[in-house]
Write a protein that holds these residues in place. Structure first.
Motif, PDB file in Angstrom:
ATOM      1  N   ALA A  27       3.000   1.402  -3.478  1.00 52.55           N
ATOM      2  CA  ALA A  27       2.201   1.712  -4.664  1.00 52.55           C
ATOM      3  C   ALA A  27       1.668   3.139  -4.616  1.00 52.55           C
ATOM      4  O   ALA A  27       1.645   3.835  -5.642  1.00 52.55           O
ATOM      5  CB  ALA A  27       1.046   0.718  -4.784  1.00 52.55           C
ATOM      6  N   SER A  28       1.238   3.589  -3.440  1.00 49.96           N
ATOM      7  CA  SER A  28       0.656   4.921  -3.330  1.00 49.96           C
ATOM      8  C   SER A  28       1.686   6.018  -3.547  1.00 49.96           C
ATOM      9  O   SER A  28       1.481   6.938  -4.349  1.00 49.96           O
ATOM     10  CB  SER A  28      -0.002   5.093  -1.955  1.00 49.96           C
ATOM     11  OG  SER A  28      -1.016   4.139  -1.756  1.00 49.96           O
ATOM     12  N   PHE A  29       2.795   5.916  -2.846  1.00 53.52           N
ATOM     13  CA  PHE A  29       3.744   7.026  -2.850  1.00 53.52           C
ATOM     14  C   PHE A  29       4.780   6.929  -3.967  1.00 53.52           C
ATOM     15  O   PHE A  29       5.408   7.928  -4.302  1.00 53.52           O
ATOM     16  CB  PHE A  29       4.429   7.125  -1.488  1.00 53.52           C
ATOM     17  CG  PHE A  29       3.512   7.612  -0.410  1.00 53.52           C
ATOM     18  CD1 PHE A  29       3.261   8.965  -0.262  1.00 53.52           C
ATOM     19  CD2 PHE A  29       2.872   6.717   0.443  1.00 53.52           C
ATOM     20  CE1 PHE A  29       2.394   9.430   0.722  1.00 53.52           C
ATOM     21  CE2 PHE A  29       2.013   7.166   1.430  1.00 53.52           C
ATOM     22  CZ  PHE A  29       1.775   8.528   1.571  1.00 53.52           C
ATOM     23  N   SER A  54       6.920  11.556   0.742  1.00 52.72           N
ATOM     24  CA  SER A  54       6.575  10.438  -0.146  1.00 52.72           C
ATOM     25  C   SER A  54       7.772   9.514  -0.332  1.00 52.72           C
ATOM     26  O   SER A  54       7.623   8.277  -0.348  1.00 52.72           O
ATOM     27  CB  SER A  54       6.108  10.976  -1.503  1.00 52.72           C
ATOM     28  OG  SER A  54       4.980  11.793  -1.361  1.00 52.72           O
ATOM     29  N   ALA A  85       0.830  -1.203   0.000  1.00 49.24           N
ATOM     30  CA  ALA A  85       0.000   0.000   0.000  1.00 49.24           C
ATOM     31  C   ALA A  85       0.866   1.256   0.000  1.00 49.24           C
ATOM     32  O   ALA A  85       0.620   2.203  -0.763  1.00 49.24           O
ATOM     33  CB  ALA A  85      -0.922  -0.009   1.211  1.00 49.24           C
TER      34      ALA A  85
END
Length: 467
Positions: free
Chosen positions: A109-111, A130, A106
């Motif tokens: 992939a997000s940052f 990030s 999570a």
């Protein structure tokens, strides 16, 4: 040797996981390096840190993708080749892998999307945050994998109900003392991999008289970090040896090449173990040192392999030699990091090319050390899949055939070699191109297109070529 479905399944998993571990061991350290570069750029405003960040971000993106692809294959193998293992240990291993998805994947992939597309869309502090989250995500991934594997090495906090391993105490599983010895060992190995790859890249640029400022910065930061980390890594390696000595005595005896009980025990430096005759050939050993290393006492009694039934002994050759290769790589890395750091601190010029060549040629060492460390741990665990309670022979898929595993092994080998061959060629192109000073790109949001120099925001386009 008879090539059974069990043996071929072990070979296939060893092949695929050995390919896979190369990439996480590199990207975990590289993510931390990117965080340092972005922080240095934010604090000092020096464009050299920004150039190095953009350069290594490209390499991180490629190798991160290769790591994800190679890791997906392992999940399929658990279902295809090791369905019995998945069935009986699923209540424990399933949640642990789920935790990895909810935390590591999570965050990554997000940052990671912010790192690739968000430079001009978010403020510099958010961009740094990030970067830190991506590094934290890679660390979480290593943590949950090490919790999973450490449970298989030293199972705790479970009960067996109707032939299935059921968790009874998650705290014991997650906070097992074995985890908190093995996880730092793996994490530092990844940091050392990143440090030596960065230092080797800097040395290569210096040898070719390219990117002088960037090359020296990479060389210094890589060697200085390695000089600090290698002694810590050796300490955690010793703690790993303590847990093996206590919980996996047969593996410890195989690593030591000790066939018979000894008091005091000698330390075998090098030999050729002969399993058929249960002895070592061409043996070179030091009296008393085996007891001192194992128990910190000169006269302790140490157990030999003949104290265990043959069906409960691990293979000897691979853990014996792999362990010595791992330790040898660690000592070479420590010598190079310390001598290289001292040389750079003294700012010498004589013998510079020798240092640069030694540093450049050192980049395979952490990869070799990581692989041989895992060979020692996993082959030494045999014949157990979950140590002491589930044999590897009972973990394989019962209906698996030799033909099926052979075909899948050949397919995996061809696909891996093609995909990862092209991936490495592309990384090589990126390395040859180097941290070029590209022309500024008009940002989508001019509000955030600045760096911080001192206390004043300075537009990136106004920084010129100053380093």
């Amino acid at each position: 040797m008879e090539w059974t479905a069990l043996l071929l399944s072990r070979v296939q998993f060893a092949f695929t996981v050995s390919f896979h571990i190369i990439f996480p061991s590199f990207t975990i350290g590289l993510a931390a390096w990117l965080t340092v570069l972005e922080a240095c750029h934010l604090v000092t405003g020096k464009p050299v840190y920004r150039r190095l960040f953009e350069f290594w971000l490209k390499i991180f993106g490629v190798t991160f993708g290769l790591g994800v692809v190679s890791g997906i294959v392992l999940a399929f193998e658990f279902g295809m080749n090791w369905s019995r293992l998945s069935q009986v240990t699923g209540p424990i291993q399933g949640p642990l892998l789920t935790y990895e998805s909810f935390t590591a994947f999570a965050l990554e992939a997000s940052f990671f999307g912010v790192l690739i597309f968000g430079r001009s869309r978010v403020s510099p502090p958010i961009y740094l945050f990030s970067t830190m989250m991506v590094a934290l995500g890679t660390t979480f991934s290593a943590f949950w994998i090490m919790v999973n594997n450490s449970w298989m090495q030293a199972p705790v906090g479970y009960a067996i109900e109707k032939g299935v391993f059921v968790p009874t105490e998650w705290q014991a599983i997650i906070f097992s003392p074995v985890v908190w010895v093995r996880f730092p060992h793996m994490l530092i190995a990844a940091y050392l991999t990143g440090a030596f790859c960065v230092a080797a890249t800097g040395a290569w640029y210096r040898l070719n008289s390219k990117f002088a400022v960037e090359g020296m910065l990479m060389l210094r930061m890589g060697l200085f970090l390695a000089a600090l980390l290698v002694p810590i890594q050796l300490f955690f390696g010793h703690l790993n040896g303590d847990y093996v000595h206590e919980r996996q005595p047969a593996k410890f005896a195989a690593i030591e090449g000790r066939w018979h009980d000894e008091q005091p025990a000698s330390e075998v430096l090098i030999a050729i173990p002969d399993e058929a005759r249960e002895e070592n050939r061409f043996e070179l050993k030091i009296p008393y040192l085996g007891s001192l290393i194992a128990s910190m006492r000169l006269v302790s009694k140490e157990v030999g392999l003949t104290s265990f039934a043959k069906e409960n002994r691990p293979p000897v050759l691979i853990p014996f030699f792999a362990f010595r290769v791992m330790v040898g790589c660690g000592l070479l890395m420590m010598a190079l990091a310390w001598l290289g750091s001292l040389y750079l601190l003294l700012d010498r010029r004589k013998g510079e090319r020798l240092l640069l060549w030694a540093t450049f040629l050192s980049f395979p060492l952490p990869f070799i050390a990581t692989l041989t460390g895992w060979f020692t741990a996993e082959v030494g665990r045999q014949p157990w899949s979950v140590y002491g309670v589930l044999r590897t022979a009972d973990a394989v898929t019962p209906t698996l055939t030799v033909q099926a595993v052979t075909v899948s092994l050949i397919i995996f080998a061809v696909v891996y070699l093609v995909i990862f061959g092209f991936g490495m060629l592309y990384v090589n192109r990126l390395l040859r191109a180097g941290p070029v000073r590209s022309k500024p790109i008009l940002p989508l949001n001019p509000k955030y297109s600045f760096a911080v120099v001192g206390n004043k925001p300075v537009p990136e386009t106004a920084q010129g070529s100053a380093t």
